[in-house]
Design a protein around this motif. Sequence first.
Motif, PDB file in Angstrom:
ATOM      1  N   ALA A 189       0.786  -1.243   0.000  1.00 49.86           N
ATOM      2  CA  ALA A 189       0.000   0.000   0.000  1.00 49.86           C
ATOM      3  C   ALA A 189       0.818   1.293   0.000  1.00 49.86           C
ATOM      4  O   ALA A 189       0.290   2.359   0.288  1.00 49.86           O
ATOM      5  N   CYS A 190       2.098   1.193  -0.297  1.00 50.08           N
ATOM      6  CA  CYS A 190       2.925   2.407  -0.384  1.00 50.08           C
ATOM      7  C   CYS A 190       2.327   3.350  -1.431  1.00 50.08           C
ATOM      8  O   CYS A 190       2.360   4.568  -1.275  1.00 50.08           O
ATOM      9  N   CYS A 222      -0.179   6.360  -0.705  1.00 47.16           N
ATOM     10  CA  CYS A 222       0.287   7.706  -0.354  1.00 47.16           C
ATOM     11  C   CYS A 222       1.224   8.272  -1.412  1.00 47.16           C
ATOM     12  O   CYS A 222       1.117   9.430  -1.768  1.00 47.16           O
ATOM     13  N   HIS A 223       2.166   7.454  -1.872  1.00 45.11           N
ATOM     14  CA  HIS A 223       3.196   7.984  -2.779  1.00 45.11           C
ATOM     15  C   HIS A 223       2.758   7.976  -4.242  1.00 45.11           C
ATOM     16  O   HIS A 223       3.520   8.415  -5.097  1.00 45.11           O
ATOM     17  N   LYS A 256      14.851   8.832  -7.263  1.00 49.94           N
ATOM     18  CA  LYS A 256      15.759   9.325  -6.228  1.00 49.94           C
ATOM     19  C   LYS A 256      16.861   8.294  -6.061  1.00 49.94           C
ATOM     20  O   LYS A 256      16.702   7.135  -6.439  1.00 49.94           O
ATOM     21  N   TYR A 281      20.172   7.096  -0.794  1.00 49.53           N
ATOM     22  CA  TYR A 281      19.399   8.069  -0.033  1.00 49.53           C
ATOM     23  C   TYR A 281      18.103   7.428   0.497  1.00 49.53           C
ATOM     24  O   TYR A 281      17.781   7.533   1.677  1.00 49.53           O
ATOM     25  N   LEU A 282      17.386   6.749  -0.389  1.00 50.34           N
ATOM     26  CA  LEU A 282      16.109   6.143   0.004  1.00 50.34           C
ATOM     27  C   LEU A 282      16.321   5.025   1.021  1.00 50.34           C
ATOM     28  O   LEU A 282      15.555   4.880   1.980  1.00 50.34           O
ATOM     29  N   LYS A 304      16.912   6.466   4.381  1.00 52.47           N
ATOM     30  CA  LYS A 304      15.646   6.954   4.923  1.00 52.47           C
ATOM     31  C   LYS A 304      14.800   5.809   5.491  1.00 52.47           C
ATOM     32  O   LYS A 304      14.302   5.892   6.611  1.00 52.47           O
ATOM     33  N   LEU A 305      14.644   4.758   4.710  1.00 56.51           N
ATOM     34  CA  LEU A 305      13.795   3.641   5.153  1.00 56.51           C
ATOM     35  C   LEU A 305      14.383   2.952   6.376  1.00 56.51           C
ATOM     36  O   LEU A 305      13.660   2.577   7.301  1.00 56.51           O
ATOM     37  N   SER A 329       8.767  13.597  13.777  1.00 58.20           N
ATOM     38  CA  SER A 329       7.675  14.451  13.291  1.00 58.20           C
ATOM     39  C   SER A 329       6.473  13.556  12.992  1.00 58.20           C
ATOM     40  O   SER A 329       6.607  12.331  12.864  1.00 58.20           O
ATOM     41  N   SER A 386       4.727  13.412  10.268  1.00 59.38           N
ATOM     42  CA  SER A 386       4.772  12.804   8.934  1.00 59.38           C
ATOM     43  C   SER A 386       5.754  11.627   8.905  1.00 59.38           C
ATOM     44  O   SER A 386       5.535  10.631   8.212  1.00 59.38           O
ATOM     45  N   GLN A 387       6.833  11.714   9.679  1.00 56.58           N
ATOM     46  CA  GLN A 387       7.759  10.590   9.742  1.00 56.58           C
ATOM     47  C   GLN A 387       7.140   9.416  10.504  1.00 56.58           C
ATOM     48  O   GLN A 387       7.370   8.261  10.190  1.00 56.58           O
ATOM     49  N   MET A 394       4.104   8.634  10.402  1.00 57.10           N
ATOM     50  CA  MET A 394       3.207   8.001   9.433  1.00 57.10           C
ATOM     51  C   MET A 394       3.985   6.949   8.634  1.00 57.10           C
ATOM     52  O   MET A 394       3.516   5.849   8.385  1.00 57.10           O
ATOM     53  N   LEU A 439       9.230  -3.915   7.056  1.00 50.55           N
ATOM     54  CA  LEU A 439      10.081  -4.253   5.902  1.00 50.55           C
ATOM     55  C   LEU A 439      11.374  -4.941   6.339  1.00 50.55           C
ATOM     56  O   LEU A 439      12.007  -4.520   7.302  1.00 50.55           O
ATOM     57  N   LEU A 458      12.789  -2.437  -2.894  1.00 56.60           N
ATOM     58  CA  LEU A 458      12.003  -1.212  -3.073  1.00 56.60           C
ATOM     59  C   LEU A 458      12.882  -0.079  -3.604  1.00 56.60           C
ATOM     60  O   LEU A 458      12.498   0.635  -4.531  1.00 56.60           O
ATOM     61  N   PHE A 515      12.551   2.131  -6.978  1.00 57.09           N
ATOM     62  CA  PHE A 515      12.419   3.593  -7.043  1.00 57.09           C
ATOM     63  C   PHE A 515      13.538   4.221  -7.868  1.00 57.09           C
ATOM     64  O   PHE A 515      13.280   5.038  -8.741  1.00 57.09           O
TER      65      PHE A 515
HETATM   66  C1  HEC Z   1       0.124   6.915   5.090  1.00 55.50           C
HETATM   67  C2  HEC Z   1       0.908   7.455   3.996  1.00 55.50           C
HETATM   68  C3  HEC Z   1       2.190   6.727   3.616  1.00 55.50           C
HETATM   69  C4  HEC Z   1       2.333   5.417   3.260  1.00 55.50           C
HETATM   70  C5  HEC Z   1       1.271   4.331   3.174  1.00 55.50           C
HETATM   71  C6  HEC Z   1       3.737   5.243   2.942  1.00 55.50           C
HETATM   72  N1  HEC Z   1       4.418   6.421   3.082  1.00 55.50           N
HETATM   73 FE1  HEC Z   1       6.386   6.748   2.645  1.00 55.50          FE
HETATM   74  N2  HEC Z   1       6.226   8.659   3.340  1.00 55.50           N
HETATM   75  C7  HEC Z   1       5.065   9.240   3.801  1.00 55.50           C
HETATM   76  C8  HEC Z   1       5.373  10.589   4.290  1.00 55.50           C
HETATM   77  C9  HEC Z   1       4.392  11.576   4.882  1.00 55.50           C
HETATM   78  C10 HEC Z   1       6.766  10.770   4.104  1.00 55.50           C
HETATM   79  C11 HEC Z   1       7.603  12.005   4.491  1.00 55.50           C
HETATM   80  C12 HEC Z   1       8.187  11.767   5.877  1.00 55.50           C
HETATM   81  C13 HEC Z   1       9.076  12.924   6.276  1.00 55.50           C
HETATM   82  O1  HEC Z   1       8.547  13.929   6.731  1.00 55.50           O
HETATM   83  O2  HEC Z   1      10.302  12.804   6.136  1.00 55.50           O
HETATM   84  C14 HEC Z   1       7.266   9.547   3.488  1.00 55.50           C
HETATM   85  C15 HEC Z   1       8.587   9.344   3.131  1.00 55.50           C
HETATM   86  C16 HEC Z   1       9.067   8.200   2.498  1.00 55.50           C
HETATM   87  C17 HEC Z   1      10.438   8.023   2.036  1.00 55.50           C
HETATM   88  C18 HEC Z   1      11.554   9.067   2.118  1.00 55.50           C
HETATM   89  C19 HEC Z   1      11.447   9.930   0.874  1.00 55.50           C
HETATM   90  C20 HEC Z   1      12.314  11.162   0.890  1.00 55.50           C
HETATM   91  O3  HEC Z   1      12.555  11.703  -0.211  1.00 55.50           O
HETATM   92  O4  HEC Z   1      12.732  11.596   1.948  1.00 55.50           O
HETATM   93  C21 HEC Z   1      10.509   6.778   1.490  1.00 55.50           C
HETATM   94  C22 HEC Z   1      11.721   6.128   0.855  1.00 55.50           C
HETATM   95  C23 HEC Z   1       9.198   6.171   1.627  1.00 55.50           C
HETATM   96  N3  HEC Z   1       8.347   7.083   2.235  1.00 55.50           N
HETATM   97  C24 HEC Z   1       8.874   4.890   1.205  1.00 55.50           C
HETATM   98  C25 HEC Z   1       7.653   4.271   1.470  1.00 55.50           C
HETATM   99  C26 HEC Z   1       7.423   2.859   1.250  1.00 55.50           C
HETATM  100  C27 HEC Z   1       8.429   1.873   0.693  1.00 55.50           C
HETATM  101  C28 HEC Z   1       6.142   2.612   1.648  1.00 55.50           C
HETATM  102  C29 HEC Z   1       5.415   1.282   1.700  1.00 55.50           C
HETATM  103  C30 HEC Z   1       6.026   0.242   2.492  1.00 55.50           C
HETATM  104  C31 HEC Z   1       5.583   3.877   2.095  1.00 55.50           C
HETATM  105  N4  HEC Z   1       6.532   4.862   1.979  1.00 55.50           N
HETATM  106  C32 HEC Z   1       4.285   4.038   2.544  1.00 55.50           C
HETATM  107  C33 HEC Z   1       3.812   8.682   3.797  1.00 55.50           C
HETATM  108  C34 HEC Z   1       3.515   7.372   3.514  1.00 55.50           C
END
Ligand code: HEC
Length: 117
Positions: free
Chosen positions: A31-32, A35-36, A52, A56-57, A60-61, A71, A73-74, A76, A84, A92, A96
Motif C-alpha cells: 500500500a505504499c 500515499c506515494h 531518487k 538516499y532512500l 531513509k527507510l 515528526s 509525517s515521519q 506516518m 520491511l 524497493l 524507485f
Molecule cells: C500513510 C501514507 C504513507 C504510506 C502508506 C507510505 N508512506 Fe512513505 N512517506 C510518507 C510521508 C508523509 C513521508 C515524508 C516523511 C518525512 O517527513 O520525512 C514519506 C517518506 C518516504 C520516504 C523518504 C522519501 C524522501 O525523499 O525523503 C521513502 C523512501 C518512503 N516514504 C517509502 C515508502 C514505502 C516503501 C512505503 C510502503 C512500504 C511507504 N513509503 C508508505 C507517507 C507514507
Amino acid sequence: MRYIIISLLFMSTLWSETSYERGEYLYFSKACSSCHGPSAEGSMSYPKLAHKKFAYLQKKLLHFRTGKVDSVSQQMMAQFAEKLSDEDIKNLCTFFSQHKENMTEDVSDDYLGGVGS
Ligand code: HEC
C-alpha cells in the motif's frame, strides 16, 4: 537431453523475478502507492520516490524502521517501514531508483484490485 536443458534454462528465467520486479510488487502490495502515488510520483505532503538515489532512500527507510522519528509525517512512514526486511528495502529502493517512467497502468490496477489508480 539438449531440449530438456534448454527448456529448464528458459523456465528459470521466467521464475526468477528481478529485484526491480519484487520492489514493484512490494510497493503496491504494501500500500505504499496509496500515499506515494501509482507512479511513485508523490503528491502534496507525500514525497516523490521515483528516480531518487538508491542510497538516499535506503538510508531513509532504515531510519524510519528504527521508529526513532521526530515528526508526525515521519511517524506516518515509520509504521509502514517497520514491517520491511533488509531485502524488502533493497528491492524497493531498486524499484524507485531505476523507476521506469511509463509504468503499466494495468499493474497498479491489478494490485489495487481495480479500485482507483
Ligand atoms: C500513510 C501514507 C504513507 C504510506 C502508506 C507510505 N508512506 Fe512513505 N512517506 C510518507 C510521508 C508523509 C513521508 C515524508 C516523511 C518525512 O517527513 O520525512 C514519506 C517518506 C518516504 C520516504 C523518504 C522519501 C524522501 O525523499 O525523503 C521513502 C523512501 C518512503 N516514504 C517509502 C515508502 C514505502 C516503501 C512505503 C510502503 C512500504 C511507504 N513509503 C508508505 C507517507 C507514507
